[in-house]
Enzyme design. Structure first.
Site, mmCIF file in Angstrom:
data_model
loop_
_atom_site.group_PDB
_atom_site.id
_atom_site.type_symbol
_atom_site.label_atom_id
_atom_site.label_comp_id
_atom_site.label_asym_id
_atom_site.label_seq_id
_atom_site.Cartn_x
_atom_site.Cartn_y
_atom_site.Cartn_z
ATOM 1 N N GLU A 29 0.806 -1.214 0.000
ATOM 2 C CA GLU A 29 0.000 0.000 0.000
ATOM 3 C C GLU A 29 0.848 1.277 0.000
ATOM 4 O OE1 GLU A 29 -2.554 -3.261 1.819
ATOM 5 O OE2 GLU A 29 -0.469 -2.574 2.031
ATOM 6 N N PHE B 278 -11.461 -6.644 14.201
ATOM 7 C CA PHE B 278 -10.400 -7.144 13.329
ATOM 8 C C PHE B 278 -10.048 -6.092 12.270
ATOM 9 C CE2 PHE B 278 -9.202 -9.551 9.431
ATOM 10 C CZ PHE B 278 -7.987 -10.051 9.889
ATOM 11 N N GLN B 279 -8.768 -5.767 12.195
ATOM 12 C CA GLN B 279 -8.223 -4.799 11.245
ATOM 13 C C GLN B 279 -8.841 -3.403 11.406
ATOM 14 O OE1 GLN B 279 -8.287 -6.530 7.249
ATOM 15 N NE2 GLN B 279 -6.259 -7.416 7.633
ATOM 16 N N LYS C 247 -17.425 0.030 6.103
ATOM 17 C CA LYS C 247 -17.867 -1.024 5.187
ATOM 18 C C LYS C 247 -19.379 -0.973 4.965
ATOM 19 C CE LYS C 247 -17.251 -5.956 4.240
ATOM 20 N NZ LYS C 247 -16.613 -7.214 4.704
ATOM 21 N N MET D 151 24.696 7.770 1.914
ATOM 22 C CA MET D 151 24.687 9.065 2.584
ATOM 23 C C MET D 151 24.950 8.915 4.069
ATOM 24 S SD MET D 151 24.576 12.278 2.022
ATOM 25 C CE MET D 151 23.685 12.745 0.529
#
Length: 636
Positions: free
Chosen positions: A50, A112-113, A162, A475
């Site tokens: 993502e 959940f999530q 949802k 760097m």
């Protein structure tokens, strides 16, 4: 008409002119993905992470000037986007991120999530929404697009439960038009402020224009060039401003700041007036704030009032769109003879300041600067976008690839995000399929998001990946060399065989170890129809010069030792490399004379080799800019 919330999302995107989105499905966003099948006009790009979706949306936005769109599910899907959102926020990139959320009745139960993504992203978005009803989706998305691209651009997140995606509501596009009382993205300066600014400009003897990314965002290149030409005012550019002023313009002094040109920083320090155009005076540009441009009055032309006087106090602030402000100033600008100032700058620059490293003798070593300068020579007559990651290669690209057009360089400036380049380049290619897109990336940053090669393969798009492979986190290693007695802790970097890796993804891989082979590799990559990965094995312990140590005065630069300089400037006062244990204040100043023929030998290695089979690359984390305060959405 009545639609599900998921269908409303796609209807809104379609009417906003979106033709591509970058995303990854999951449970809480699945109703939206199911509805996507009814909207074949919008192409979905399946990313491998993502974070890659947000970087692709960001690259799309920077290359096109339009809003980029990324989609993810709740919980880890949404939190994986945060780095990309913060990158877009720091660099003023207009993206809209749409995330799924658990059902509205489950919010706050640790379902959940479930993650409070609006709370998580509050500091790194221009604005965000939590939508729990389908009837509110259209307005939220329309406002998100308006906010993202108006005023100073930035990211907006819309988190949709949802059940809001599943339930139906009446869809009325016109009724959902943005209504944002108190949001003032188009502020204007007062006439008295214009008058004061003109007085300072017309009476200045040693002015310098500081051109930031705002020049590109406002599409103001021609206006700024005409303004500077009439007033005979030299222009210095920021990293994100590269391309906003053509590199070949006689008015363009070059890049300022930590790894900018020595004469540019010296000109800023000696100026009696700085005219800042769409830039935010970050610490990589100013160095020590207490000694920054001590003799200069300062004018700040900026669309975001929250940036004014945040880091550097200015004498006049002109708030507004850059093109409009320049148009207001131009009729009263006086043509002024500033010959003495240009002569002084020429003396600081020296007779060999332009680095023509292409003509230096081949020592058998392959230097990153050679690779990038050769890449520029081989692609400068083509429509090319270069997307860089963060670290040494990023600074070498800024120094040795000469950008003539706006939006031809895409890089992570403010946040300094390793892993940005490859996914952002994929987004840029979707925005500009007719252009060549080159990824210039270190072997460290590339390994952070290299699974997005699978996205390029699946989408059958072409980007050319130039890995500047010095087998170090370069760097960070450079800082360790300068300031930590060459204790290379956790910077030697092992890696896969990048040529075999490309082949594993069904892509073409090449390896280059000698400079004469650069041309054939670039030409081979340009001629191949698909994505090509080129592994450039460069000197392991080369260093980016010049460098202003963190917190040091802007003109107190560490310069490449004379015997190792790629090309020397005329009468510059150089700074020796400090003792390993020394602080910036311990740097001793010495004056040297330039080589009579303007040429010098390529750099020689100065530090110990890493352990066997170990190596490293540049981590931009050592150079990430200080975060500023959150820009306000609502102003009164």
């Amino acid at each position: 008409m009545k639609l599900t919330g998921a269908e409303i999302i796609w209807e809104c995107l379609l009417r906003e002119g979106v033709n591509v989105v970058f995303g990854y499905p999951g449970g809480a966003i699945l109703p939206t993905y199911d509805a996507m099948t009814k909207y074949p006009q919008i192409h979905h790009v399946l990313v491998r992470h993502e974070q890659g979706a947000t970087h692709m949306a960001d690259g799309y936005a920077r290359a096109s000037g339009r809003v980029g769109v990324a989609i993810a599910t709740s919980g880890p899907g949404a939190t994986n986007m945060v780095t990309g959102i913060a990158t877009a926020m720091m660099d003023s990139s207009p993206i809209v991120c749409i995330t799924g959320q658990v059902g509205s009745k489950a919010i706050g139960t640790d379902a959940f999530q479930e993650t409070d993504v609006t709370g998580v992203t509050l500091p790194v978005t221009k604005h965000n929404y939590l939508v729990t009803r389908p009837g509110d989706i259209a307005r939220a998305i329309r406002e998100a697009f308006y906010i993202a691209q108006s005023g100073r651009p930035g990211p907006v997140l819309v988190d949709i439960t949802k059940d809001a995606q599943q339930l139906t509501a009446e869809f009325d596009w016109d009724a959902a038009a943005p209504r944002l009382p108190g949001y003032r993205p188009n502020l204007r300066a007062l006439p008295t402020e214009y008058a004061r600014a003109l007085e300072l400009i017309n009476t200045a003897r040693r002015p310098v224009i500081l051109a930031g990314q705002g020049v590109i965002k406002a599409g103001a290149t021609e206006q700024v060039l005409e303004f500077a030409q009439f007033g005979r005012i030299p222009i210095a550019v920021t990293l994100l401003g590269l391309g906003g002023i053509p590199a070949s313009s006689p008015l363009n002094l070059g890049m300022m700041g930590m790894h900018g040109e020595a004469w540019v920083n010296q000109a800023i320090q000696q100026a009696d007036l700085l005219i800042a155009l769409g830039m935010r005076f970050d610490d990589r540009v100013t160095g020590n704030l207490r000694t920054y441009a001590p003799h200069a009055k300062k004018i700040h032309i900026e669309i975001d009032p929250s940036e004014v006087n945040k880091n550097v106090h200015v004498d006049v602030a002109l708030i507004g769109d850059l093109r409009e402000v320049i148009a207001e100033l131009r009729p009263s600008l006086q043509a002024t003879d500033r010959g003495e100032w240009w002569t002084r700058i020429a003396e600081m620059k020296g007779d060999a300041a332009v680095r023509d490293i292409q003509n230096l003798p081949d020592s058998g070593h392959l230097y990153a600067a050679h690779v990038i300068n050769d890449l520029w020579r081989l692609t400068r007559n083509r429509e090319t976008i270069v997307v860089t990651d963060v670290g040494q290669h990023q600074m070498w690209e800024a120094q040795y690839y000469h950008h003539e057009k706006p939006r031809s360089l895409i890089t992570s400036g403010g946040l300094g995000t390793m892993g940005f380049a490859l996914p952002a380049a994929i987004g840029a290619k979707f925005a500009c399929p007719e252009k060549d897109v080159w990824v210039v990336v270190g072997d460290g940053g590339f390994q952070m998001t290299m699974p997005e090669l699978a996205t390029a393969a699946q989408e059958k798009i072409k980007v050319n990946v130039a890995i500047i492979n010095n087998q170090y986190l370069g760097m960070v290693r450079q800082w360790q060399e300068f300031f930590y007695d060459k204790r290379y802790a956790a910077t030697p970097l092992t890696q896969p065989d990048f040529v075999k890796l490309a082949d594993a993804f069904g892509l073409k891989g090449l390896r280059v170890k000698k400079r004469p082979d650069v041309r054939s590799a670039v030409e081979d990559a340009l001629g191949h129809p698909g994505t090509v990965v080129v592994d450039f094995r460069v000197e392991q312990e080369d260093t980016v010069f010049p460098m202003v140590p963190a917190g040091a005065d802007l003109d107190k630069m560490i310069r490449r030792p004379k015997r190792e300089v790629l090309a020397e400037t005329g009468s510059d006062e150089e700074w020796q490399m400090p003792a390993a244990s020394g602080a910036p204040a311990d740097i001793a100043r010495v004056t040297v004379k330039s080589a009579s023929n303007g040429h010098a030998k390529p750099a020689r290695k100065t530090a110990a080799k890493p352990p066997a089979k170990s190596a490293a690359k540049a981590s931009g984390r050592a150079s990430s800019a200080k975060a500023g305060k959150r820009r306000p959405l609502t102003r009164t």
